[in-house]
Design a protein around this motif. Structure first.
Motif, short mmCIF file in Angstrom:
data_model
loop_
_atom_site.label_atom_id
_atom_site.label_comp_id
_atom_site.label_asym_id
_atom_site.label_seq_id
_atom_site.Cartn_x
_atom_site.Cartn_y
_atom_site.Cartn_z
N GLY B 32 0.81 -1.22 0.00
CA GLY B 32 0.00 0.00 0.00
C GLY B 32 0.84 1.26 0.00
N SER B 36 1.34 3.85 -3.14
CA SER B 36 0.92 5.23 -2.90
C SER B 36 2.06 6.22 -3.09
CB SER B 36 0.39 5.36 -1.47
OG SER B 36 -0.78 4.60 -1.33
N GLY B 48 -8.60 4.99 -3.36
CA GLY B 48 -7.76 4.02 -2.67
C GLY B 48 -6.61 3.56 -3.55
N TRP B 49 -5.49 3.19 -2.91
CA TRP B 49 -4.32 2.83 -3.71
C TRP B 49 -4.55 1.56 -4.52
CZ3 TRP B 49 -2.25 -1.92 -2.75
CH2 TRP B 49 -2.54 -2.51 -1.52
N TRP B 50 -5.49 0.72 -4.07
CA TRP B 50 -5.75 -0.53 -4.78
C TRP B 50 -6.46 -0.26 -6.11
CZ3 TRP B 50 -7.43 1.09 -0.14
CH2 TRP B 50 -8.76 1.51 -0.04
#
Lengths: 338, 384
Positions: B32, B36, B48-50
């Motif tokens: 993560g 990021s 979100g980073w995903w």
């Protein structure tokens, strides 16, 4: 910055060079004062004996000096300071200790530390053992182990940033950028402010230490499992034991010693846990622990050394039984060995 | 061992799934911050980073040019242009003219604004507004639109963090602390360990017991007296109390018991014959140590070096007590802790700084994992 790099390299050379010069020089001087070569037989034997008396102390001397200054003296001095006032000048008896047990924040810290002690070593050992057993059975087990092991190299502060990002909270309805709240929202729940919810926040801080230390437990236990004789397991299989019986009744009892080592090592670590609490909450929202409280009192209001020392002594008391057990264990080994 | 696993296909499949879940839980948090730290900071705060690889969409507002931009064409008054001006083009999916309904019309369609006025906004940002009457006023029409931007990855965050946030400087400070604090205890411990393993002298057993006892003494017991001692020494000699020399010695002191313990148990296990034959050949203890013991002990020296390096690099407590908080002494962990306070919500700064602080330990760890594991086993299993 260039100046600092240069001065760092310079001091490294001086420091390391100094050590080399000491050991080399001290031995040269000893050989010169009590020569064992080029003198008559009787004198050589005499001088060799004298060398033998002095040389061990040349070898252990620096280590003894540093350990005395940095560990032995401070332990005694901290004990003394815990009976003194904030500046360490006047004797106050047990005042610091009676203050501690009357202080709300201190009692909260004790409670939280007990919570940490109850959960973290158990969780690390449990997960470590499970992962060690499972990874032994698959072809990519070593890769999996490396990845679980990896957090052990990360600093507590770095790990705190990593998990703070996992726990990041945005108000309901907004896009969550913390993966935990995103998952909660995806499953239909309401996002939570994980680290400022009293009592439960302790567990979210513990997760960080468990995440770091499970790799340690896994490596130690995995090596212990490898040491179990194949025959004991084969015999159990022939007798018709199922995998759970083999695990609990054959494997676990044989690695009891290693489990104890993992458990005590992590217990000591838990008593000293400081960085995680400092960076995540700094003891707010009832998440204080002893080590952080002690650090706090070292500097709070100009520093209260008496109270800080008293808290340190209380942490130390918790470690003493483990210490005695370790020394006994080592003595037993030393007696039987060389 | 393999014989004890579930033999059924389902059982083996379950093991793979279970290990995969554990590995995922243990790697996703680190992944993560890595992802990021490489993302555009405007995208990082809105998604979100995903989702970093998918296009991110956001709703924005803009204003069309005022009446001065109109031209008369075929008896109609027309304002044309591109809503993004000269800026980077994004993909518009829908637009609207009311804040309550920012995506009322699909991109490319013609919206009826009433009184014969119409507005067409295309996906590329170009627009055409037409009216039978002349437009009036300097303030143009307000337009809302939902646009999506392609994923953007950048190393800008690293440049910001390293050169203007002070992480670069702290990196140098950390190296300044760590390298001597790793090398000095190895030398001192190796000599002591050899003496404790192979030399006969009174008090040896007691010394070993003291070392083992000190292994578990919490650092907290040392801090206050040493802080007082350092302040006293600083005052007495008129030198600063917080120096690099001070922290090297402190880390050496705190690392020595483990170093001596680890090294002694290894050196004591070296074959006696080698040393005896060297002694018969006339070698002194010093020669035996330098020419035989040190080279043979390389694996355990490497193990300890890795431990001490990681421990010093990752330490926050000792650095906070024995070093100042100025930029010339603040180490990476201390800097990261300070950033958590001052830049609490700036995740592009925090994730990038965190990754810079953990990258060195990760490299050391992956390249020397074998020695690390060996030291871990020798250092703890022996105790049990």
């Amino acid at each position: 910055m260039t100046a600092q790099i240069l001065s760092a390299i310079f001091t490294i050379i001086i420091g390391v060079g100094g050590c080399v010069v000491y050991y080399w020089g001290a031995n040269k001087i000893l050989d010169a004062v009590f020569p064992s070569r080029g003198v008559s037989g009787a004198a050589a034997v005499d001088n060799l004996r004298r060398q033998g008396l002095i040389r061990p102390w040349l070898f252990v001397g620096p280590a003894m000096l540093i350990v005395t200054v940095y560990l032995v003296y401070p332990v005694i001095e901290t004990l003394r300071l815990s009976f003194m006032d904030r500046g360490g000048e006047n004797f106050v008896g047990f005042a610091n200790y009676s203050w501690a047990f009357g202080d709300r924040e201190f009692r909260n810290s004790i409670f939280n530390n007990l919570l940490w002690l109850a959960v973290v070593p158990a969780a690390c050992t449990f997960f470590g053992l499970i992962i060690a057993v499972l990874t032994d059975k698959i072809w990519w087990g070593n890769i999996a182990k490396s990845l679980v092991f990896l957090p052990l190299a990360i600093s507590f502060v770095g790990a705190s940033v990593i998990w703070k990002f996992v726990y990041e909270y945005r108000a309901e309805g907004q896009t969550q950028i913390g993966i935990l709240n995103a998952a909660v929202q995806y499953l239909g729940g309401n996002p939570q402010v994980w680290i400022s919810t009293p009592f439960w926040n302790n567990f979210f801080l513990m997760v960080i230490l468990i995440w770091i230390q499970t790799g340690f437990a896994m490596v130690i236990l995995s090596s212990a499992l490898r040491g179990i004789p194949e025959e004991t397991i084969e015999a159990a299989v022939i007798d018709g034991a199922n995998p759970f019986q083999i695990f609990w009744k054959i494997m676990v009892p044989q690695i009891w010693g290693s489990i104890a080592v993992v458990w005590t090592t992590i217990t000591i670590l838990v008593l000293k846990v400081f960085d995680i609490v400092l960076t995540m909450t700094n003891g707010q929202w009832n998440s204080q622990v002893l080590a952080n409280l002690m650090f706090d009192w070292m500097f709070r209001g100009g520093g209260d050394f008496g109270r800080g020392a008293a808290i340190a002594v209380i942490i130390m008391l918790a470690v003493v039984p483990i210490m005695i057990w370790n020394i006994r264990q080592a003595n037993r080994e030393g007696g039987g060995g060389h | 061992m393999a014989s004890s696993s579930g033999k059924s296909f389902l059982g083996r499949f379950g093991v793979h799934i279970a290990v995969f879940v554990f590995v995922a839980i243990w790697t996703i948090p680190t992944l993560g911050i890595l992802v990021s730290s490489l993302r555009d900071k405007d995208q990082l705060i809105v998604s979100g980073w995903w989702t970093a690889l998918s296009t991110s969409s956001q709703t924005e507002a803009g204003r069309l040019p005022g009446a001065s931009a109109q031209i008369e064409k075929d008896g109609k008054f027309v304002i044309e242009g591109n809503i993004f001006g000269d800026g980077p083009a994004r993909n518009i999916s829908a637009f609207g003219i009311k804040a309550q309904q920012p995506t009322q019309y699909e991109a490319g369609t013609v919206a009826d604004l009433g009184e014969g006025v119409s507005l067409q906004l295309n996906a590329d940002g170009s627009f055409v507004m037409q009216s039978p009457k002349a437009f009036e006023g300097d303030r143009g029409q307000r337009v809302y639109y939902a646009s999506s931007a392609p994923p953007r990855f950048t190393t800008d965050n690293y440049q910001t963090v390293l050169f203007s946030e002070g992480i670069g400087r702290s990196f140098i400070n950390s190296l300044t602390v760590t390298i001597p604090a790793t090398i000095i205890p190895i030398l001192i411990a190796a000599y002591a360990a050899y003496a404790l393993a192979w030399m006969r002298f009174p008090g040896r057993a007691l010394l070993i017991a003291v070392i083992i006892g000190l292994l578990v003494v919490p650092l907290q017991m040392s801090l206050i007296p040493l802080l007082k001692l350092y302040n006293g020494v600083g005052l007495f000699f008129g030198v600063p109390a917080k120096t690099y020399l001070g922290i090297w010695l402190a880390h050496t002191g705190f690392g020595l018991p483990f170093a001596i313990y680890l090294l002694r148990s290894y050196i004591a296990g070296l074959p006696r014959e080698i040393m005896e034959s060297a002694r018969i050949d006339g070698a002194s203890d010093f020669e035996i140590f330098v020419k035989i013991v040190l080279p043979l002990s390389f694996p355990v020296l490497a193990s300890f070096a890795i431990f001490q390096f990681l421990w010093v690099w990752n330490d926050l407590l000792v650095a906070m007590v024995f070093l100042g908080s100025g930029s010339d002494q603040l180490v990476l962990t201390g800097k990261l802790n300070a950033l958590l306070g001052s830049r609490g919500g700036d995740w592009e700064i925090l994730t990038t700084s965190a990754f810079v602080t953990i990258i060195v330990p990760l490299i050391v760890f992956f390249s020397l994992q074998r020695y690390f594991v060996r030291g871990l086993l020798a250092g703890s299993v022996k105790g049990g």
